[in-house]
Write an enzyme that holds these catalytic residues in place. Structure first.
Site, mmCIF file in Angstrom:
data_model
loop_
_atom_site.group_PDB
_atom_site.id
_atom_site.type_symbol
_atom_site.label_atom_id
_atom_site.label_comp_id
_atom_site.label_asym_id
_atom_site.label_seq_id
_atom_site.Cartn_x
_atom_site.Cartn_y
_atom_site.Cartn_z
ATOM 1 N N PRO A 37 1.770 4.307 2.295
ATOM 2 C CA PRO A 37 1.282 3.957 3.606
ATOM 3 C C PRO A 37 -0.235 3.085 3.706
ATOM 4 O O PRO A 37 -0.940 3.144 2.728
ATOM 5 C CB PRO A 37 0.994 5.115 4.342
ATOM 6 C CG PRO A 37 1.043 6.280 3.046
ATOM 7 C CD PRO A 37 1.517 5.879 2.124
ATOM 8 N N ASN A 38 -0.002 2.113 4.739
ATOM 9 C CA ASN A 38 -1.000 1.272 4.758
ATOM 10 C C ASN A 38 -1.354 0.037 3.684
ATOM 11 O O ASN A 38 -2.114 -0.760 3.908
ATOM 12 C CB ASN A 38 -2.491 1.902 4.968
ATOM 13 C CG ASN A 38 -2.151 2.899 6.032
ATOM 14 O OD1 ASN A 38 -1.852 2.617 7.046
ATOM 15 N ND2 ASN A 38 -2.870 4.124 6.094
ATOM 16 N N ARG A 43 -15.768 7.351 -3.413
ATOM 17 C CA ARG A 43 -15.628 7.456 -2.113
ATOM 18 C C ARG A 43 -15.782 8.975 -1.409
ATOM 19 O O ARG A 43 -16.311 9.811 -2.196
ATOM 20 C CB ARG A 43 -14.449 6.546 -1.606
ATOM 21 C CG ARG A 43 -14.339 5.571 -2.353
ATOM 22 C CD ARG A 43 -13.205 4.547 -1.938
ATOM 23 N NE ARG A 43 -12.864 4.560 -0.549
ATOM 24 C CZ ARG A 43 -11.602 4.230 -0.208
ATOM 25 N NH1 ARG A 43 -10.582 4.084 -0.992
ATOM 26 N NH2 ARG A 43 -11.832 3.902 1.389
ATOM 27 N N HIS A 82 -4.817 3.565 -8.336
ATOM 28 C CA HIS A 82 -5.670 3.439 -7.037
ATOM 29 C C HIS A 82 -6.186 1.924 -7.219
ATOM 30 O O HIS A 82 -7.002 1.798 -8.276
ATOM 31 C CB HIS A 82 -6.295 4.365 -6.482
ATOM 32 C CG HIS A 82 -5.831 5.620 -6.341
ATOM 33 N ND1 HIS A 82 -5.072 6.025 -5.289
ATOM 34 C CD2 HIS A 82 -5.406 6.633 -7.424
ATOM 35 C CE1 HIS A 82 -4.338 7.167 -5.432
ATOM 36 N NE2 HIS A 82 -4.772 7.452 -6.816
ATOM 37 N N ASN A 108 1.256 3.588 -6.306
ATOM 38 C CA ASN A 108 0.019 3.942 -5.361
ATOM 39 C C ASN A 108 0.448 4.615 -4.240
ATOM 40 O O ASN A 108 0.957 3.801 -3.273
ATOM 41 C CB ASN A 108 -0.637 2.510 -4.896
ATOM 42 C CG ASN A 108 -2.055 2.537 -4.259
ATOM 43 O OD1 ASN A 108 -2.361 3.753 -3.996
ATOM 44 N ND2 ASN A 108 -2.721 1.598 -4.320
ATOM 45 N N ARG A 157 -6.746 -5.325 5.543
ATOM 46 C CA ARG A 157 -7.102 -4.087 5.630
ATOM 47 C C ARG A 157 -8.548 -4.065 4.802
ATOM 48 O O ARG A 157 -8.377 -3.873 3.498
ATOM 49 C CB ARG A 157 -6.280 -3.175 5.121
ATOM 50 C CG ARG A 157 -6.720 -1.754 4.931
ATOM 51 C CD ARG A 157 -5.786 -0.905 4.150
ATOM 52 N NE ARG A 157 -6.112 0.596 4.204
ATOM 53 C CZ ARG A 157 -5.640 1.497 3.344
ATOM 54 N NH1 ARG A 157 -4.686 1.268 2.445
ATOM 55 N NH2 ARG A 157 -6.031 2.635 3.523
ATOM 56 N N ALA A 190 -2.962 7.466 1.005
ATOM 57 C CA ALA A 190 -3.349 8.632 1.331
ATOM 58 C C ALA A 190 -2.593 9.918 1.007
ATOM 59 O O ALA A 190 -2.956 11.000 1.007
ATOM 60 C CB ALA A 190 -3.538 8.574 2.899
ATOM 61 N N GLU A 227 0.053 7.189 -11.728
ATOM 62 C CA GLU A 227 -0.846 7.169 -10.418
ATOM 63 C C GLU A 227 -1.881 6.065 -10.385
ATOM 64 O O GLU A 227 -2.662 5.988 -11.317
ATOM 65 C CB GLU A 227 -1.352 8.444 -9.951
ATOM 66 C CG GLU A 227 -2.502 8.432 -9.150
ATOM 67 C CD GLU A 227 -3.021 9.899 -8.636
ATOM 68 O OE1 GLU A 227 -2.427 10.761 -9.401
ATOM 69 O OE2 GLU A 227 -3.997 9.660 -7.921
ATOM 70 N N TYR A 258 -10.739 -3.125 -0.666
ATOM 71 C CA TYR A 258 -9.267 -3.246 -1.380
ATOM 72 C C TYR A 258 -9.143 -5.002 -1.546
ATOM 73 O O TYR A 258 -8.040 -4.880 -2.282
ATOM 74 C CB TYR A 258 -8.004 -2.753 -0.354
ATOM 75 C CG TYR A 258 -8.186 -1.436 -0.049
ATOM 76 C CD1 TYR A 258 -8.059 -0.488 -0.915
ATOM 77 C CD2 TYR A 258 -8.465 -0.977 1.356
ATOM 78 C CE1 TYR A 258 -8.250 0.797 -0.820
ATOM 79 C CE2 TYR A 258 -8.615 0.346 1.475
ATOM 80 C CZ TYR A 258 -8.603 1.358 0.536
ATOM 81 O OH TYR A 258 -8.484 2.643 0.995
HETATM 82 C C1 DQA Z 1 -5.999 4.016 -2.463
HETATM 83 C C2 DQA Z 1 -6.982 5.177 -2.107
HETATM 84 C C3 DQA Z 1 -6.649 6.157 -1.013
HETATM 85 O O1 DQA Z 1 -7.547 7.140 -0.731
HETATM 86 C C4 DQA Z 1 -6.349 5.431 0.233
HETATM 87 O O2 DQA Z 1 -5.842 6.302 0.977
HETATM 88 C C5 DQA Z 1 -5.511 4.402 0.119
HETATM 89 C C6 DQA Z 1 -5.534 3.384 -1.070
HETATM 90 C C7 DQA Z 1 -6.446 2.946 -3.351
HETATM 91 O O3 DQA Z 1 -5.480 2.192 -3.830
HETATM 92 O O4 DQA Z 1 -7.615 2.862 -3.651
HETATM 93 O O5 DQA Z 1 -4.555 4.064 1.034
HETATM 94 O O6 DQA Z 1 -4.644 4.593 -2.886
#
Ligand code: DQA
Length: 145
Positions: free
Chosen positions: A12-13, A109, A102, A76, A20, A79, A100, A25
């Site tokens: 998501p996102n 953070r 990020h 990735n 964003r 959240a 995994e 990011y």
């Molecule tokens: C993320 C880190 C997560 O905490 C966040 O919710 C994201 C992006 C990252 O790529 O840094 O959506 O996974």
């Protein structure tokens, strides 16, 4: 011999990358990132998938597991990383290794980002290197082959 196949999956996102919070990011879109990955590893066959939905991500994992032939998944989970036991159980239930990744260094953070419920069932974790996190994830999978 057929090419190594890797799924790069975003939760998501991450469809909003570029717009964003670019200070966190970066300014590349998800399409830019995916194109960069494909260009960096021309010998690898990639599939790319993104969803805002937990269940869709889980279904994708089952789909590639059942199709077979995937060397791994670079994930990735956004959240969902921090609270999706359903995603954790899905990763745990498949044999295909999941790395995994990020973009941001989640440990620098907010405290709620320090915990990942999926790390324990992933092959490894890469965080904090921006787009390079995905590339390192691909390398990790290739290194396992
Ligand atoms: C993320 C880190 C997560 O905490 C966040 O919710 C994201 C992006 C990252 O790529 O840094 O959506 O996974």
């Amino acid at each position: 011999m057929s090419a190594t196949t890797i799924l790069v999956m975003n939760g998501p996102n991450l469809s909003r990358l570029g717009k964003r919070e670019p200070e966190i990011y970066g300014s590349l879109t998800l399409d830019d990132i995916n194109r960069g990955i494909a260009e960096a590893f021309p010998e690898v066959r990639f599939e790319f998938y993104q969803s805002e939905y937990e269940g869709a991500l889980i279904e994708k994992l089952f789909e590639i597991e059942d199709r077979g032939g995937f060397a791994g998944v670079v994930l990735n989970a956004g959240a969902f990383t921090h609270y999706s036991i359903a995603l954790r159980d899905a990763i745990s239930s498949i044999k295909t290794p999941v790395v995994e990744v990020h973009l941001s260094n989640v440990h620098k953070r907010e405290e709620f980002r320090h915990k990942s419920v999926i790390s324990v069932v992933c092959a490894g974790v890469i965080a904090g290197f921006g787009v390079e996190s995905y590339h390192l994830g691909v390398r990790a999978i290739l290194g396992r082959g």
